[in-house]
Design a protein around this motif. Structure first.
Motif, PDB file in Angstrom:
ATOM      1  N   LEU A   1       1.374   0.480   0.049  1.00 50.57           N
ATOM      2  CA  LEU A   1       1.533  -0.966   0.184  1.00 50.57           C
ATOM      3  C   LEU A   1       1.355  -1.487   1.606  1.00 50.57           C
ATOM      4  CD1 LEU A   1       4.546  -1.551  -2.232  1.00 50.57           C
ATOM      5  CD2 LEU A   1       2.095  -1.799  -2.665  1.00 50.57           C
ATOM      6  N   THR A   2       1.768  -0.669   2.569  1.00 46.91           N
ATOM      7  CA  THR A   2       1.750  -1.184   3.937  1.00 46.91           C
ATOM      8  C   THR A   2       0.348  -1.144   4.519  1.00 46.91           C
ATOM      9  OG1 THR A   2       3.959  -0.262   4.140  1.00 46.91           O
ATOM     10  CG2 THR A   2       2.910  -1.029   6.164  1.00 46.91           C
ATOM     11  N   GLU A   3      -0.081  -2.263   5.013  1.00 46.12           N
ATOM     12  CA  GLU A   3      -1.391  -2.374   5.638  1.00 46.12           C
ATOM     13  C   GLU A   3      -1.460  -1.456   6.856  1.00 46.12           C
ATOM     14  OE1 GLU A   3      -5.170  -3.849   5.363  1.00 46.12           O
ATOM     15  OE2 GLU A   3      -3.489  -4.365   4.063  1.00 46.12           O
ATOM     16  N   GLY A   4      -2.566  -0.750   7.012  1.00 40.55           N
ATOM     17  CA  GLY A   4      -2.754   0.066   8.198  1.00 40.55           C
ATOM     18  C   GLY A   4      -2.175   1.468   8.082  1.00 40.55           C
TER      19      GLY A   4
ATOM     20  N   LEU B   1      -0.235   5.793  -8.798  1.00 41.45           N
ATOM     21  CA  LEU B   1       0.688   4.957  -9.567  1.00 41.45           C
ATOM     22  C   LEU B   1       1.952   4.629  -8.794  1.00 41.45           C
ATOM     23  CD1 LEU B   1       0.542   6.489 -13.161  1.00 41.45           C
ATOM     24  CD2 LEU B   1      -0.304   4.261 -12.415  1.00 41.45           C
ATOM     25  N   VAL B   2       2.392   5.605  -8.047  1.00 44.40           N
ATOM     26  CA  VAL B   2       3.695   5.481  -7.427  1.00 44.40           C
ATOM     27  C   VAL B   2       3.632   4.709  -6.115  1.00 44.40           C
ATOM     28  CG1 VAL B   2       5.731   6.944  -7.597  1.00 44.40           C
ATOM     29  CG2 VAL B   2       3.460   7.952  -7.800  1.00 44.40           C
ATOM     30  N   GLY B   3       4.776   4.420  -5.575  1.00 44.06           N
ATOM     31  CA  GLY B   3       4.794   3.816  -4.253  1.00 44.06           C
ATOM     32  C   GLY B   3       5.409   2.436  -4.262  1.00 44.06           C
TER      33      GLY B   3
END
Lengths: 189, 272
Positions: free
Chosen positions: B37-40, B8-10
């Motif tokens: 959220l950040t790709e990779g 849920l968080v982030g």
């Protein structure tokens, strides 16, 4: 000649054993490496360790294989020095039948200087002894890393909120349930 | 045994997430900074995958080395049904490693029980942690903290991309629910591993050299977990003499607690 060969071989093996042990125990590169007693045994350079415990078996003791006995035993094999003076002399009785005790060079290890002595009777090795395994005066300890008393009042007690993990004596799965680590893990689930 | 939870968080920044499983009679936890959220960047899927790899490795070693499993290779050795020369390569390797440690510690650490039965449990957990760490690095995971029943190995930082170390708390031997101090691991610290042994340790695989235990709890931080674990065990068994030997011969930090609560510590554990 046969005796010298035997002694040389024995000291060489002892040297190799020590060297092997040394290699095996090398962790994180404390400067201990020493060359071992060698088969040719002329001088067998001594340990390059920092804690300068000297090599009692040093000195060029002449011909093949006699790196241990620093006495004059290199020639006839019948004399042998009388081994009274301190650590470096051989106490070989030196009869031509080849009996006596012979010491290898002192080798530096992380535990302090190590010196091997062999006993030869009638041309055969009957005993191998490590004369020095540790130095009791603590010279081998890195002074900079010695343990000292620590007062609880001086320790700024860590708060469990400020750590990401906890080290403690191994706990059972049941004990884990009530541990600080479990609380931290739960917070990070 | 893995527990999972709800992502849920982030909000673009990393948070620590942990997964635990049971093995070798204790609980093993893997903690990683994850980024939703950040790709990779590793997320919960990567954490679960990494935990699965670690768990499999621990269980495999436990199947071979556990004396609590009657059908394990270690149990067959203990009963004399199998001789060491016929044992598996991994068994002989650990045996050799344990014996090397016995030499290095002048017998303060030993792989044999007083009754002569081979007991490698003093080295297997550390070995498992180290192997797990290697696997995590091979998986491409650079920031993690692995805690197996109080023995800890870390890599990188809890805040990826920074030199900030992981902070390990040391349990107070007098009160398990409080910490006596902390120690920085990884990041800019030379030590990435920390292990604690107690004289009341489970399994009683500490055989004292002298008659009574001088220290009731010993913590050792080192560059690798087997060294930390073995030396902590050896110092509990060998007392001050072994403590001096360890402090002088290895790049370690040591905190040792006596039964009366007094403590000895190398500079690494002394307050600045």
């Amino acid at each position: 000649m046969k005796l010298r060969g035997t002694v040389a071989a024995a000291l060489a093996s002892a040297g190799i054993l020590l060297a092997g042990w040394q290699t095996g125990t090398q962790v994180n590169g404390i400067s201990t490496v020493a060359s071992s007693t060698t088969a040719t045994g002329t001088t067998g350079a001594t340990g390059s360790g920092s804690s300068g415990a000297g090599s009692s078996g040093a000195g060029s003791s002449g011909a093949a294989g006699s790196s241990g006995p620093t006495g004059s035993s290199s020639t006839s094999g019948s004399s042998g020095s009388s081994g009274t003076s301190g650590s470096s002399s051989s106490s070989g009785s030196g009869s031509s039948s080849g009996s006596g005790t012979y010491k290898g060079n002192t080798v530096q290890t992380r535990f302090g200087p190590v010196q091997v002595q062999i006993t030869v009777a009638n041309g055969k090795i009957t005993d191998v002894t490590a004369l020095q395994l540790t130095n009791t005066d603590g010279k081998s300890i890195q002074i900079s890393n010695r343990a000292a008393p620590l007062l609880r009042s001086k320790v700024l007690a860590a708060q469990s909120a400020n750590v990401q993990t906890v080290s403690g004596a191994t706990i059972t799965s049941n004990a884990y349930l009530t541990s600080l680590q479990a609380a931290i893990d739960a917070a990070n689930l | 045994m893995q527990r999972t939870s709800n992502p849920l968080v982030g909000a673009g920044k990393t948070i620590l997430k942990a997964r635990t499983f049971e093995c070798m009679g204790t609980v093993i936890g893997l903690t990683m900074p994850v980024d939703f959220l950040t790709e990779g960047q590793p997320g919960l899927v990567e954490l679960a995958a990494a935990t699965a790899v670690v768990e499999r490795l621990f269980h495999e070693l436990d199947e071979t080395f556990s004396l609590y499993r009657p059908d394990s290779e270690a149990s067959r050795l203990a009963r004399g049904e199998l001789k060491l020369p016929q044992a598996s390569a991994r068994m002989r390797e650990r045996y050799a490693e344990a014996h090397e440690w016995r030499l290095r510690t002048e017998g303060a650490f030993t792989p044999e029980r007083p009754d002569g039965v081979l007991d490698l449990s003093g080295i297997i957990k550390g070995h498992a942690i180290g192997e797990a760490g290697t696997s995590l690095l091979a998986l491409g995971r650079g920031d993690w903290c692995l805690n197996a029943g109080g023995d800890v190995l870390v890599s990188g930082s809890p805040h990826p991309g920074t030199a900030e170390p992981w902070k390990a708390g040391i349990v107070d031997s007098a009160d398990r629910r409080t910490l006596i101090t902390g120690y920085a691991l990884g990041g800019n610290s030379p030590h990435t591993a920390i292990a604690t042994s107690g004289s009341a340790e489970r399994g009683e695989h500490i055989w004292r050299v002298g008659s009574s235990a001088e220290f009731i709890q010993v913590t050792v931080a080192a560059a690798d977990i087997v060294t930390a674990d073995v030396l902590a065990t050896a110092i509990v068994a060998g007392g001050t003499r072994m403590l001096d030997r360890a402090a002088g011969g290895w790049d370690v930090a040591v905190l040792a607690i006596r039964a009366d609560g007094s403590m000895l510590a190398t500079p690494g554990f002394q307050p600045a």
